[in-house]
Scaffold this motif. Sequence first.
Motif, short mmCIF file in Angstrom:
data_model
loop_
_atom_site.label_atom_id
_atom_site.label_comp_id
_atom_site.label_asym_id
_atom_site.label_seq_id
_atom_site.Cartn_x
_atom_site.Cartn_y
_atom_site.Cartn_z
N THR A 12 -93.26 31.05 29.91
CA THR A 12 -94.61 31.23 30.39
C THR A 12 -94.95 32.39 31.05
O THR A 12 -95.74 33.15 30.98
CB THR A 12 -95.19 29.94 31.29
OG1 THR A 12 -95.19 28.84 30.54
CG2 THR A 12 -96.28 30.16 31.97
N CYS A 25 -106.63 38.07 37.19
CA CYS A 25 -105.59 36.87 36.57
C CYS A 25 -104.80 36.49 38.02
O CYS A 25 -104.56 35.36 38.34
CB CYS A 25 -104.82 37.31 35.63
SG CYS A 25 -105.63 37.48 33.97
N ILE A 29 -108.64 32.19 32.57
CA ILE A 29 -107.53 33.50 32.30
C ILE A 29 -107.50 33.48 30.71
O ILE A 29 -107.26 34.57 30.12
CB ILE A 29 -106.36 32.76 32.71
CG1 ILE A 29 -106.28 32.89 34.22
CG2 ILE A 29 -105.31 33.55 32.28
CD1 ILE A 29 -104.95 32.78 35.02
N ARG A 30 -107.61 32.34 30.01
CA ARG A 30 -107.73 32.55 28.53
C ARG A 30 -108.86 33.29 28.05
O ARG A 30 -108.66 33.96 27.00
CB ARG A 30 -107.84 30.94 27.81
CG ARG A 30 -106.57 29.89 28.16
CD ARG A 30 -106.82 28.72 27.23
NE ARG A 30 -107.00 28.77 25.71
CZ ARG A 30 -105.71 28.18 25.13
NH1 ARG A 30 -105.23 27.18 25.61
NH2 ARG A 30 -105.58 28.24 24.04
N CYS A 36 -111.86 28.58 41.58
CA CYS A 36 -110.77 28.35 41.11
C CYS A 36 -109.61 27.72 42.15
O CYS A 36 -108.44 27.49 41.56
CB CYS A 36 -110.18 29.37 40.47
SG CYS A 36 -111.04 30.15 38.92
N ILE A 92 -97.13 35.84 30.45
CA ILE A 92 -98.09 36.48 31.31
C ILE A 92 -97.85 38.09 31.58
O ILE A 92 -98.78 38.87 31.75
CB ILE A 92 -98.33 35.64 32.54
CG1 ILE A 92 -99.91 36.10 33.32
CG2 ILE A 92 -97.32 35.79 33.54
CD1 ILE A 92 -101.01 35.88 32.61
N VAL A 109 -102.86 27.63 29.20
CA VAL A 109 -103.06 28.82 28.79
C VAL A 109 -102.34 29.36 27.74
O VAL A 109 -102.92 29.75 26.72
CB VAL A 109 -102.44 29.88 30.08
CG1 VAL A 109 -102.95 31.10 29.81
CG2 VAL A 109 -103.27 29.64 31.32
N PHE A 110 -101.19 29.09 27.25
CA PHE A 110 -100.52 29.46 26.29
C PHE A 110 -100.04 28.48 25.18
O PHE A 110 -99.26 28.72 24.21
CB PHE A 110 -99.16 30.24 26.85
CG PHE A 110 -99.45 31.60 27.70
CD1 PHE A 110 -100.24 32.56 27.01
CD2 PHE A 110 -99.16 31.44 29.02
CE1 PHE A 110 -100.35 33.67 27.87
CE2 PHE A 110 -99.42 32.69 29.59
CZ PHE A 110 -100.05 33.74 29.25
N CYS A 118 -107.52 27.91 34.23
CA CYS A 118 -107.03 28.43 33.17
C CYS A 118 -107.78 28.98 31.98
O CYS A 118 -107.53 29.62 31.30
CB CYS A 118 -105.90 27.19 32.63
SG CYS A 118 -104.44 26.83 33.86
N PHE A 138 -99.34 25.25 33.66
CA PHE A 138 -100.07 26.50 33.31
C PHE A 138 -99.72 27.03 31.91
O PHE A 138 -100.44 27.52 31.44
CB PHE A 138 -99.56 27.53 34.35
CG PHE A 138 -100.18 28.86 34.34
CD1 PHE A 138 -101.50 29.29 34.98
CD2 PHE A 138 -99.68 29.97 33.51
CE1 PHE A 138 -102.10 30.55 34.78
CE2 PHE A 138 -100.41 31.33 33.60
CZ PHE A 138 -101.51 31.40 34.16
N GLN A 154 -108.55 23.16 34.97
CA GLN A 154 -109.00 23.44 33.62
C GLN A 154 -110.01 24.94 33.57
O GLN A 154 -109.98 25.83 32.77
CB GLN A 154 -109.72 22.23 33.13
CG GLN A 154 -108.78 21.11 32.43
CD GLN A 154 -108.43 21.37 31.24
OE1 GLN A 154 -108.35 22.29 30.60
NE2 GLN A 154 -107.21 20.48 30.94
#
Length: 411
Positions: A350, A199, A224-225, A259, A354, A322-323, A221, A318, A218
Amino acid sequence: MNDFTYHVPTKFVFGRGSVDEVGDELAALGHACALVVYGKGSVVRTGTLDRVLTSLDRAGIRHAQLGGVRPNPEVGLVRDGVAAARADEADVVLAVGGGSVIDTAKAIAAGVSIDGDVWDLFAKKAVLDASRKLPVACVLTIPAAGSEASASCVISNDELGLKRGFSSEAHRPELAVMDPELTFTLPAYQTAAGVTDMCAHIMERFFGATGPVPVTDQIACGIIRSLIECAPAALENPEDYDARASIMWAGTQAHNDLCGLGRNAKPNGRAGGWESHALEHELSAHDPSIAHGAGLAVIMPAWMRYVWRSCPERWLTFGRLVFDIEPVDVVEDCIDGTPEEAEEDAVLATIDEIQAFFCSLGMPRTLGELGVTDADIPALLSTLEQNKGAELGEIRRLTMDDCRKIYESCL
């Protein structure tokens, strides 16, 4: 979107049983003698090393061995490896392990190319001669550092109390054998530290000074998802093949520069300022028992809280990707809230998310959990300045006083 040059020459052999193919793969590349580099025993205990050596024997490839690589690898063993590679006339360095072993192999392969001490490459006193450098291959057993396809290499020098990176496109391995089943026996803490490191590799690139790069953002992220989804599954069931395979492949993509494409400061440069890695490297240089990912779990959220106001849009993007955190939701939930307050709340939410993810995996929240105290900070700052100069960073330039405040906020 900035211009870039992207070339990853590594051949990936991915899947169940692929470890048994390493000999045939190296033979097909024309190799006849390998220096096999590995760590302190896990690949021996699990039988992985025996499988590798059997594969080499079956393919008719001679081999010498160099064991004993530790986490946060040290230059002394690299020097031994350079001597061994020369003595045995190895034509490839084969790493069997994780990032520390692969980085050791990279440093050995580079050290063969110069006449002086290998540390001179890390001290920028010597220049790598790519024409004399040995190729590197690897059997990955610990997904984390992404060294199996990266252009970077990090080595410690205990005598000097330093930990330094040395990047070159010549470092990228020509072959990476990746068998997710080899990761079934990894301890939970090591798995968690590896996911954290992945991450961080993505976020170091994401939180740079370059504005939006939609395709790359995209991809970054999305990886990471995927890690947020797969890591708990792997910890709950260490033999969940799909979760382990996804984590292994995510680690490769996190650090092969994919990335950061379009975010590069120059066509052949790395995206981002890598501030958190710089701050963490001092922790594990001063105490090699600190897992790199564990240190990053503490440092990165603290760095984020210190600098986010320099470019809040990056954190808002982000958080959304991601969230699913949107500032408008904060405004709608708070009658007296302003758009500015909503943005701040969204950014801080955020960062909290993380860090909560890292902690949910078993990673530390404070430096105290790693045995680091306020009394250690002057020494950390001293070697940080030796390595990076008086200032570092991209999204916001950090002085040594700024770095001191970030360390202190982690205690």
